[in-house]
Design a protein around this motif. Sequence first.
Motif, PDB file in Angstrom:
ATOM      1  N   GLY A 133       0.814  -1.214   0.000  1.00  0.00           N
ATOM      2  CA  GLY A 133       0.000   0.000   0.000  1.00  0.00           C
ATOM      3  C   GLY A 133       0.841   1.255   0.000  1.00  0.00           C
ATOM      4  O   GLY A 133       0.507   2.244  -0.663  1.00  0.00           O
ATOM      5  N   GLY A 134       1.952   1.239   0.742  1.00  0.00           N
ATOM      6  CA  GLY A 134       2.859   2.385   0.749  1.00  0.00           C
ATOM      7  C   GLY A 134       3.482   2.619  -0.618  1.00  0.00           C
ATOM      8  O   GLY A 134       3.617   3.771  -1.069  1.00  0.00           O
ATOM      9  N   ARG A 135       3.850   1.529  -1.293  1.00  0.00           N
ATOM     10  CA  ARG A 135       4.399   1.661  -2.649  1.00  0.00           C
ATOM     11  C   ARG A 135       3.351   2.243  -3.599  1.00  0.00           C
ATOM     12  O   ARG A 135       3.654   3.100  -4.441  1.00  0.00           O
ATOM     13  N   LEU A 136       2.117   1.754  -3.470  1.00  0.00           N
ATOM     14  CA  LEU A 136       1.038   2.245  -4.330  1.00  0.00           C
ATOM     15  C   LEU A 136       0.789   3.729  -4.084  1.00  0.00           C
ATOM     16  O   LEU A 136       0.552   4.503  -5.031  1.00  0.00           O
ATOM     17  N   ALA A 137       0.849   4.149  -2.837  1.00  0.00           N
ATOM     18  CA  ALA A 137       0.668   5.569  -2.510  1.00  0.00           C
ATOM     19  C   ALA A 137       1.766   6.408  -3.143  1.00  0.00           C
ATOM     20  O   ALA A 137       1.506   7.491  -3.695  1.00  0.00           O
ATOM     21  N   ALA A 138       3.015   5.932  -3.078  1.00  0.00           N
ATOM     22  CA  ALA A 138       4.139   6.662  -3.679  1.00  0.00           C
ATOM     23  C   ALA A 138       3.953   6.815  -5.182  1.00  0.00           C
ATOM     24  O   ALA A 138       4.136   7.907  -5.746  1.00  0.00           O
ATOM     25  N   LYS A 139       3.575   5.735  -5.823  1.00  0.00           N
ATOM     26  CA  LYS A 139       3.358   5.760  -7.281  1.00  0.00           C
ATOM     27  C   LYS A 139       2.233   6.724  -7.644  1.00  0.00           C
ATOM     28  O   LYS A 139       2.358   7.529  -8.581  1.00  0.00           O
ATOM     29  N   THR A 140       1.152   6.670  -6.890  1.00  0.00           N
ATOM     30  CA  THR A 140      -0.007   7.527  -7.171  1.00  0.00           C
ATOM     31  C   THR A 140       0.346   8.996  -6.996  1.00  0.00           C
ATOM     32  O   THR A 140      -0.003   9.840  -7.837  1.00  0.00           O
ATOM     33  N   LYS A 168       7.953   2.217   5.007  1.00  0.00           N
ATOM     34  CA  LYS A 168       8.905   1.421   4.219  1.00  0.00           C
ATOM     35  C   LYS A 168       8.460   1.338   2.758  1.00  0.00           C
ATOM     36  O   LYS A 168       9.251   1.560   1.832  1.00  0.00           O
ATOM     37  N   GLY A 169       7.170   1.030   2.550  1.00  0.00           N
ATOM     38  CA  GLY A 169       6.665   0.926   1.190  1.00  0.00           C
ATOM     39  C   GLY A 169       6.735   2.251   0.451  1.00  0.00           C
ATOM     40  O   GLY A 169       7.108   2.302  -0.733  1.00  0.00           O
ATOM     41  N   PHE A 170       6.392   3.346   1.139  1.00  0.00           N
ATOM     42  CA  PHE A 170       6.440   4.661   0.511  1.00  0.00           C
ATOM     43  C   PHE A 170       7.869   5.025   0.118  1.00  0.00           C
ATOM     44  O   PHE A 170       8.111   5.508  -0.993  1.00  0.00           O
ATOM     45  N   GLU A 171       8.802   4.789   1.018  1.00  0.00           N
ATOM     46  CA  GLU A 171      10.203   5.113   0.732  1.00  0.00           C
ATOM     47  C   GLU A 171      10.723   4.300  -0.451  1.00  0.00           C
ATOM     48  O   GLU A 171      11.428   4.823  -1.319  1.00  0.00           O
ATOM     49  N   GLU A 172      10.371   3.013  -0.473  1.00  0.00           N
ATOM     50  CA  GLU A 172      10.797   2.173  -1.598  1.00  0.00           C
ATOM     51  C   GLU A 172      10.188   2.661  -2.904  1.00  0.00           C
ATOM     52  O   GLU A 172      10.864   2.726  -3.942  1.00  0.00           O
ATOM     53  N   GLY A 173       8.903   2.991  -2.862  1.00  0.00           N
ATOM     54  CA  GLY A 173       8.218   3.401  -4.082  1.00  0.00           C
ATOM     55  C   GLY A 173       8.690   4.735  -4.621  1.00  0.00           C
ATOM     56  O   GLY A 173       8.818   4.910  -5.841  1.00  0.00           O
ATOM     57  N   ILE A 209       5.920  22.890  -1.092  1.00  0.00           N
ATOM     58  CA  ILE A 209       5.350  21.536  -1.053  1.00  0.00           C
ATOM     59  C   ILE A 209       4.205  21.436  -2.067  1.00  0.00           C
ATOM     60  O   ILE A 209       3.269  22.229  -2.057  1.00  0.00           O
ATOM     61  N   GLY A 210       4.318  20.431  -2.936  1.00  0.00           N
ATOM     62  CA  GLY A 210       3.282  20.217  -3.947  1.00  0.00           C
ATOM     63  C   GLY A 210       2.535  18.915  -3.776  1.00  0.00           C
ATOM     64  O   GLY A 210       1.561  18.648  -4.495  1.00  0.00           O
ATOM     65  N   GLY A 211       2.998  18.083  -2.836  1.00  0.00           N
ATOM     66  CA  GLY A 211       2.337  16.796  -2.620  1.00  0.00           C
ATOM     67  C   GLY A 211       2.508  16.345  -1.190  1.00  0.00           C
ATOM     68  O   GLY A 211       3.484  16.695  -0.521  1.00  0.00           O
ATOM     69  N   VAL A 212       1.545  15.551  -0.710  1.00  0.00           N
ATOM     70  CA  VAL A 212       1.561  15.036   0.654  1.00  0.00           C
ATOM     71  C   VAL A 212       1.130  13.576   0.641  1.00  0.00           C
ATOM     72  O   VAL A 212       0.143  13.218  -0.021  1.00  0.00           O
ATOM     73  N   PHE A 213       1.886  12.745   1.351  1.00  0.00           N
ATOM     74  CA  PHE A 213       1.407  11.401   1.664  1.00  0.00           C
ATOM     75  C   PHE A 213       1.180  11.336   3.165  1.00  0.00           C
ATOM     76  O   PHE A 213       2.084  11.597   3.952  1.00  0.00           O
ATOM     77  N   ALA A 214      -0.046  11.028   3.558  1.00  0.00           N
ATOM     78  CA  ALA A 214      -0.388  10.836   4.962  1.00  0.00           C
ATOM     79  C   ALA A 214      -0.708   9.366   5.167  1.00  0.00           C
ATOM     80  O   ALA A 214      -1.496   8.791   4.407  1.00  0.00           O
TER      81      ALA A 214
END
Length: 304
Positions: A133-140, A168-173, A209-214
């Motif tokens: 899910g973190g990877r998917l969030a990063a990609k999106t 972890k997933g967000f950082e990887e993505g 800042i142009g984007g946010v992942f929460a």
Amino acid sequence: MRGRVLAVAAALTASLALSGCDRGGHTDLGLALSTMNNPFFVGIKEGAQAEAAARGLKINITDAQNDPTQQINQLETFTSQNVKAAVINPVDSDAAVPAVGVANRADVPVISIDRGVNGGKVGTTIASDNVAGGRLAAKTLAEALGGKGEVAFLEGQPGTSAARERGKGFEEGIKAYPGIRVVARQPADFDRAKGMDVMANMLQAHRGIGGVFAANDEMALGASKALGSASGGRVKVVAFDGTPDGVRAVRDGSLTATVAQQPRLLGKQAVEWAVRAAEGRPLPREVKVPVVLVTRDNAARFAD
């Protein structure tokens, strides 16, 4: 052959004992939730209640109000009620170890839900695939920004496996997008009010800042309030959970997307696997529940 027949008979006996109608006021299963001040955990509760009712089981569901010491007391209550299995959603993955120890000493099988426990004997952990899910969030988020820009990351509650895995997933993505820079990251404890305060502070320090992942919807909704009219437009905001409030915000455009968990399914599976644990059946180390992406195009399918 005789051994197999005996094993089947033993399993049936355990199942019948678990689902008996008259248990003298005892409780079949216990579910210790970290908090119910969050729509996601209310969804888990509802899913567990529905599955327990369908099986004719009595389940005691408690709210630790984000206090790990309460979970110790709640596990003690479960064991005094002679539960056949206990489910814990840890406030903190380390601080939950003594609570699990209470059940271990009473020979009550334990499974964890949504967050892992960093010790004790836990039969299985049922959780959304947070890393994926973190990877998917990063990609999106990266694609919404056209592959470049400054982004902020609102982390979840420190000490929880969900926060760690989503991070972890967000950082990887996000590494796949060299034009994206994470300029600010800070925990906001999965809390809406804290999400607003943290986002406001980040904007003071990083006006580009142009984007946010929460890492959950509640923090994203708080961040959205701090961003005002820029939220979902000039500033893309991607969340995690798929709660009714989060989905509504995606539909109205104030959030760009949310990675949806399935809390009712998690609650349902918690009861299913707790019953298996009570019957002494083998359990996998982990049970991963898929996540799905909610965008404005498909949000109507997720409406409450």
